[in-house]
Design an enzyme around this catalytic site. Structure first.
Site, PDB file in Angstrom:
ATOM      1  N   GLU A  44       0.825  -1.215   0.000  1.00 20.83           N
ATOM      2  CA  GLU A  44       0.000   0.000   0.000  1.00 20.83           C
ATOM      3  C   GLU A  44       0.856   1.262   0.000  1.00 20.83           C
ATOM      4  OE1 GLU A  44      -2.996   0.291  -0.731  1.00 20.83           O
ATOM      5  OE2 GLU A  44      -3.540  -1.819  -0.620  1.00 20.83           O
ATOM      6  N   TYR A 127      -5.868   6.670   4.341  1.00 17.42           N
ATOM      7  CA  TYR A 127      -6.057   5.644   3.310  1.00 17.42           C
ATOM      8  C   TYR A 127      -5.312   4.349   3.681  1.00 17.42           C
ATOM      9  CZ  TYR A 127      -5.188   2.729  -0.624  1.00 17.42           C
ATOM     10  OH  TYR A 127      -5.079   1.611  -1.393  1.00 17.42           O
ATOM     11  N   ASP A 145      -9.272   4.813  -2.574  1.00 19.98           N
ATOM     12  CA  ASP A 145      -8.199   5.314  -3.449  1.00 19.98           C
ATOM     13  C   ASP A 145      -8.826   5.946  -4.699  1.00 19.98           C
ATOM     14  OD1 ASP A 145      -9.066   3.180  -4.965  1.00 19.98           O
ATOM     15  OD2 ASP A 145      -7.069   2.330  -5.305  1.00 19.98           O
TER      16      ASP A 145
END
Ligand code: SF4
Length: 348
Positions: A44, A127, A145
């Site tokens: 990520e 996020y 996202d």
């Protein structure tokens, strides 16, 4: 927005679609396997601002070299920067290393499964925390996202510019995900839908599990969404970069300060573009030529054009920040993309 029953139906449809179409990724757990929080976190961080295709080889090299967070925490920072070179946004690599150390020192090498603790880790924003909480720990979070934002803007036919309605889009995405039976799969399915079906150009609505409910498709405006504000042109900067060689087949390099643009990376001396001028234009340096073509590179906030000036120099190093480096060993250095372009152009 939909009532709970309709949301449940949408969740089931998406999960069922994902079950059939999920792509294999080097960081993704196979069906039936437990996700590895280290893999979820590393991927990520790498995927921020970068594509899956670009990230795959970097992820594979990282986990081969540092198979777990303890190994990464013990790594030399220069090695981490070198392995990261080319992925851009170098502050992420520095934070990655810091974060690995915190996980080892404060959490005994285990990523915390508490959302607030994840959010407090270096380089982990809302996020990434939502992605780790859902993917690694199967908690009820939805990671939003760019792919998810696009799906949501189309699904609800949101006609305002995305930058004006980010918060609203996030809330809508979370509404669609809340209470789903498998947060680990759902968050990945949502992103996967945007990446493979609800693509920026020519969304494949006929293959979409949400085609019956999607307002953007029903109104025939899906492809025009999300609306983007016209971008203002990036400011331009010009500078000179020095390709300095000696009679031993070496080139002059220096390490940039740890903080700021390209922090901690290796560069060739330069002036005129980043407020860190290195003046080598004096008598000891013999100017031997100019590369005709300029190096052009686009950073997030500006466009750079660099003129490469070649020098010959065999005296003492200007100061301790500089070092000579064998030309054939430049590969071993943490050179950011812009410096790799300079290197390529200077020797061609
Ligand atoms: S129906 Fe089309 S526009 Fe709507 S979410 Fe699916 S792919 Fe995107």
């Amino acid at each position: 927005m939909e009532d709970t029953r309709s949301v449940k139906l949408l969740q089931d449809k998406l999960l069922e679609w994902y079950g059939r179409h999920r792509r294999q990724m080097p960081w993704r757990a196979e069906e039936g396997q437990s996700p590895d929080p280290y893999h979820a976190w590393l991927s990520e961080i790498m995927l921020q601002q970068t594509t899956v295709t670009a990230v795959k080889p970097y992820f594979e090299k990282f986990v081969k070299r540092w198979p777990n967070v303890r190994d990464l925490a013990q790594a030399d920072q220069d090695d981490v920067m070198h392995m990261w070179a080319g992925l851009g946004y170098y502050a992420r690599a520095r934070n990655l290393h810091k974060c690995a150390k915190v996980v080892v020192n404060e959490y005994d090498g285990h990523f915390p499964d508490d959302h607030a603790k994840l959010l407090a880790l270096p380089g982990v924003g809302p996020y990434t925390a939502a992605a780790i909480s859902s993917i690694a720990f199967n908690q009820d979070y939805t990671a939003v996202d760019g792919n998810v934002e696009r799906v949501v803007a189309r699904f609800y036919a949101v006609k305002k510019p995305l930058s004006d309605v980010k918060k609203d889009i996030k809330e809508k995405a979370e509404h669609l995900g809340r209470g789903n039976p498998s947060p680990c799969d759902f968050t990945q399915a949502f992103m996967e839908l945007g990446a493979t079906i609800c693509t920026p150009k020519s969304p494949k609505c006929v293959l979409c599990p949400w085609q019956t409910e999607c307002e953007g498709r029903k109104k025939g405006i899906a492809e025009s969404l999300p609306v983007k504000k016209a971008k203002s042109a990036k400011p331009k900067r010009d500078g000179q970069i020095y390709w300095v060689t000696n009679d031993k087949g070496q080139v002059l390099v220096r390490k940039r300060p740890a903080e700021g643009l390209l922090g901690g990376m290796i560069e060739f001396p330069s002036k005129g573009w980043d407020g860190r001028d290195q003046d080598i234009d004096h008598d000891d340096f013999q100017r031997i030529g100019l590369v005709k073509e300029k190096v052009r590179h686009v950073f997030t906030h500006f466009e750079l054009s660099l003129e490469i000036v070649k020098y010959r120099f065999s005296g003492d190093l200007p100061d301790s920040a500089y070092q000579w480096y064998k030309l054939e060993k430049l590969e071993d250095l943490a050179l950011p993309s812009v410096m790799k372009k300079v290197w390529k152009m200077a020797v061609s």
